[in-house]
Design a protein around this motif. Structure first.
Motif, PDB file in Angstrom:
ATOM      1  N   UNK A  41      25.893  19.464  80.507  1.00  0.00           N
ATOM      2  CA  UNK A  41      26.668  18.505  81.297  1.00  0.00           C
ATOM      3  C   UNK A  41      27.894  18.023  80.520  1.00  0.00           C
ATOM      4  N   UNK A  42      27.669  17.711  79.244  1.00  0.00           N
ATOM      5  CA  UNK A  42      28.754  17.236  78.384  1.00  0.00           C
ATOM      6  C   UNK A  42      29.795  18.344  78.173  1.00  0.00           C
ATOM      7  N   UNK A  43      29.321  19.541  77.888  1.00  0.00           N
ATOM      8  CA  UNK A  43      30.237  20.672  77.677  1.00  0.00           C
ATOM      9  C   UNK A  43      31.075  20.934  78.928  1.00  0.00           C
ATOM     10  N   UNK A  44      30.427  20.852  80.096  1.00  0.00           N
ATOM     11  CA  UNK A  44      31.155  21.088  81.347  1.00  0.00           C
ATOM     12  C   UNK A  44      32.235  20.030  81.531  1.00  0.00           C
ATOM     13  N   UNK A  45      31.883  18.769  81.287  1.00  0.00           N
ATOM     14  CA  UNK A  45      32.850  17.674  81.446  1.00  0.00           C
ATOM     15  C   UNK A  45      34.042  17.886  80.504  1.00  0.00           C
ATOM     16  N   UNK A  46      33.758  18.306  79.280  1.00  0.00           N
ATOM     17  CA  UNK A  46      34.835  18.542  78.303  1.00  0.00           C
ATOM     18  C   UNK A  46      35.712  19.720  78.741  1.00  0.00           C
ATOM     19  N   UNK A  47      35.060  20.766  79.262  1.00  0.00           N
ATOM     20  CA  UNK A  47      35.814  21.942  79.721  1.00  0.00           C
ATOM     21  C   UNK A  47      36.739  21.556  80.876  1.00  0.00           C
ATOM     22  N   UNK A  48      36.216  20.767  81.795  1.00  0.00           N
ATOM     23  CA  UNK A  48      37.013  20.367  82.966  1.00  0.00           C
ATOM     24  C   UNK A  48      38.195  19.503  82.507  1.00  0.00           C
ATOM     25  N   UNK A  49      37.923  18.588  81.594  1.00  0.00           N
ATOM     26  CA  UNK A  49      39.000  17.713  81.084  1.00  0.00           C
ATOM     27  C   UNK A  49      40.085  18.569  80.405  1.00  0.00           C
ATOM     28  N   UNK A  50      39.664  19.550  79.637  1.00  0.00           N
ATOM     29  CA  UNK A  50      40.619  20.410  78.924  1.00  0.00           C
ATOM     30  C   UNK A  50      41.387  21.282  79.920  1.00  0.00           C
ATOM     31  N   UNK A  94      32.322  32.461  81.818  1.00  0.00           N
ATOM     32  CA  UNK A  94      30.988  33.080  81.752  1.00  0.00           C
ATOM     33  C   UNK A  94      29.884  32.032  81.659  1.00  0.00           C
ATOM     34  N   UNK A  95      30.146  30.892  81.030  1.00  0.00           N
ATOM     35  CA  UNK A  95      29.128  29.823  80.988  1.00  0.00           C
ATOM     36  C   UNK A  95      29.130  28.966  82.257  1.00  0.00           C
ATOM     37  N   UNK A  96      30.064  29.279  83.173  1.00  0.00           N
ATOM     38  CA  UNK A  96      30.211  28.555  84.435  1.00  0.00           C
ATOM     39  C   UNK A  96      30.558  27.074  84.231  1.00  0.00           C
ATOM     40  N   UNK A  97      31.310  26.802  83.196  1.00  0.00           N
ATOM     41  CA  UNK A  97      31.799  25.429  82.992  1.00  0.00           C
ATOM     42  C   UNK A  97      32.973  25.151  83.927  1.00  0.00           C
ATOM     43  N   UNK A  98      33.729  26.212  84.226  1.00  0.00           N
ATOM     44  CA  UNK A  98      34.919  26.053  85.075  1.00  0.00           C
ATOM     45  C   UNK A  98      34.818  26.973  86.280  1.00  0.00           C
ATOM     46  N   UNK A  99      35.519  26.574  87.332  1.00  0.00           N
ATOM     47  CA  UNK A  99      35.544  27.358  88.554  1.00  0.00           C
ATOM     48  C   UNK A  99      36.594  28.473  88.404  1.00  0.00           C
ATOM     49  N   UNK A 100      36.149  29.706  88.465  1.00  0.00           N
ATOM     50  CA  UNK A 100      37.058  30.828  88.221  1.00  0.00           C
ATOM     51  C   UNK A 100      38.198  30.872  89.231  1.00  0.00           C
ATOM     52  N   UNK A 101      37.874  30.575  90.491  1.00  0.00           N
ATOM     53  CA  UNK A 101      38.897  30.648  91.532  1.00  0.00           C
ATOM     54  C   UNK A 101      40.042  29.675  91.245  1.00  0.00           C
ATOM     55  N   UNK A 102      39.663  28.506  90.756  1.00  0.00           N
ATOM     56  CA  UNK A 102      40.681  27.492  90.429  1.00  0.00           C
ATOM     57  C   UNK A 102      41.609  28.006  89.305  1.00  0.00           C
ATOM     58  N   UNK A 103      41.021  28.704  88.359  1.00  0.00           N
ATOM     59  CA  UNK A 103      41.808  29.264  87.252  1.00  0.00           C
ATOM     60  C   UNK A 103      42.773  30.331  87.780  1.00  0.00           C
ATOM     61  N   UNK A 104      42.241  31.202  88.654  1.00  0.00           N
ATOM     62  CA  UNK A 104      43.074  32.292  89.186  1.00  0.00           C
ATOM     63  C   UNK A 104      44.223  31.733  90.010  1.00  0.00           C
ATOM     64  N   UNK A 105      43.932  30.685  90.787  1.00  0.00           N
ATOM     65  CA  UNK A 105      44.976  30.075  91.618  1.00  0.00           C
ATOM     66  C   UNK A 105      46.081  29.495  90.729  1.00  0.00           C
ATOM     67  N   UNK A 106      45.682  28.789  89.679  1.00  0.00           N
ATOM     68  CA  UNK A 106      46.685  28.192  88.786  1.00  0.00           C
ATOM     69  C   UNK A 106      47.522  29.286  88.105  1.00  0.00           C
ATOM     70  N   UNK A 107      46.865  30.376  87.727  1.00  0.00           N
ATOM     71  CA  UNK A 107      47.609  31.472  87.076  1.00  0.00           C
ATOM     72  C   UNK A 107      48.601  32.105  88.066  1.00  0.00           C
ATOM     73  N   UNK A 108      48.129  32.292  89.298  1.00  0.00           N
ATOM     74  CA  UNK A 108      49.002  32.886  90.325  1.00  0.00           C
ATOM     75  C   UNK A 108      50.187  32.012  90.673  1.00  0.00           C
ATOM     76  N   UNK A 109      49.992  30.684  90.646  1.00  0.00           N
ATOM     77  CA  UNK A 109      51.045  29.766  91.075  1.00  0.00           C
ATOM     78  C   UNK A 109      51.944  29.281  89.942  1.00  0.00           C
TER      79      UNK A 109
END
Ligand code: ATP
Ligand code: MG
Length: 202
Positions: free
Chosen positions: A105-114, A140-155
């Motif tokens: 939970x903590x790792x996910x929160x940190x990943x999202x903040x970063x 791969x650890x599913x801390x972040x939503x991949x689709x959100x990353x791809x959208x940001x990279x595309x835009x």
């Protein structure tokens, strides 16, 4: 014709053909745009290669943002060097390796903040190069939503370059990247009990 002279002539002709081929390939490559470079695989050299590109960019006075998604237990030489560079901004995820914290939970929160900070850079046309170091693990650890990353990279801004590092890159990251290299592990000094060396490993 003496044998030596004939060899020289054939060498010259080969090189001329090679040059003509390379020149025509260079002429065809006339698209100028920001690219995504993905460095993956199990061998050593991914993050240090990303930093090589940072050096190149700084040589042209380009603006660079580095987001490090896994902060090792040790500060690295490049962190010390980059802190002195006025054209570089660095963001560190405030957690160690996932096997140190053992708290998903903590790792996910940190990943999202970063990631929120990374997204800000991917929206900023003043930043020429964004390095997303060890991003692959966040997927791969599913801390972040991949689709959100791809959208940001595309835009992201059209001329902005991105370098992503980390082992086991997902298929979608491979697809979205323009240049993908897999660093293969053949040997590593660590397996011979040689500790991480300053200037080489950290
Ligand atoms: P570097 O930062 O040296 O370019 P990297 O980014 O390719 O390495 P990471 O998986 O991020 O590799 O690991 C970073 C640290 O782990 C470095 O100290 C590196 O030397 C070490 N390392 C990298 N690959 C291996 C390996 N196959 N076996 C043991 N240690 C490794
Ligand atoms: Mg690395």
């Amino acid at each position: 014709m003496p044998e030596d002279q004939s060899k020289d002539t054939s060498y010259k002709q080969r090189m001329q053909r090679k040059k003509a081929h390379i020149d025509s390939r260079i002429e065809e490559a006339n698209i100028d745009k920001g690219i995504i470079v993905l460095l993956t695989g199990n061998g050593k050299g991914k993050s240090s290669s990303a930093l090589g590109m940072v050096c190149r960019a700084l040589g042209y006075d380009m603006k660079v943002a580095i987001v490090k998604f896994l902060k090792g237990v040790q500060d690295t030489g490049e962190d010390a060097f980059l802190a002195k560079q006025s054209n570089v901004q660095t963001v560190f995820m405030k957690t160690g390796f996932t096997w140190d914290t053992q708290d998903k939970e903590y790792d996910t929160a940190m990943a999202v903040e970063t990631w929120t900070k990374a997204e800000k850079y991917l929206n900023d046309w003043l930043i020429d190069l964004v390095v997303l170091d060890e991003l692959t693990y966040m997927i791969s650890y599913k801390y972040l939503d991949e689709q959100q990353i791809l959208t940001a990279l595309n835009n992201r801004p059209k001329n902005q370059h991105v370098v992503i590092t980390g082992r086991a890159a997902s298929e979608s990251l491979v697809d979205i990247a323009d240049t993908v290299s897999e660093v293969k592990d053949i040997k590593h000094a660590f397996r011979e009990n040689i500790k991480a060396q300053k200037g080489i490993d950290v």
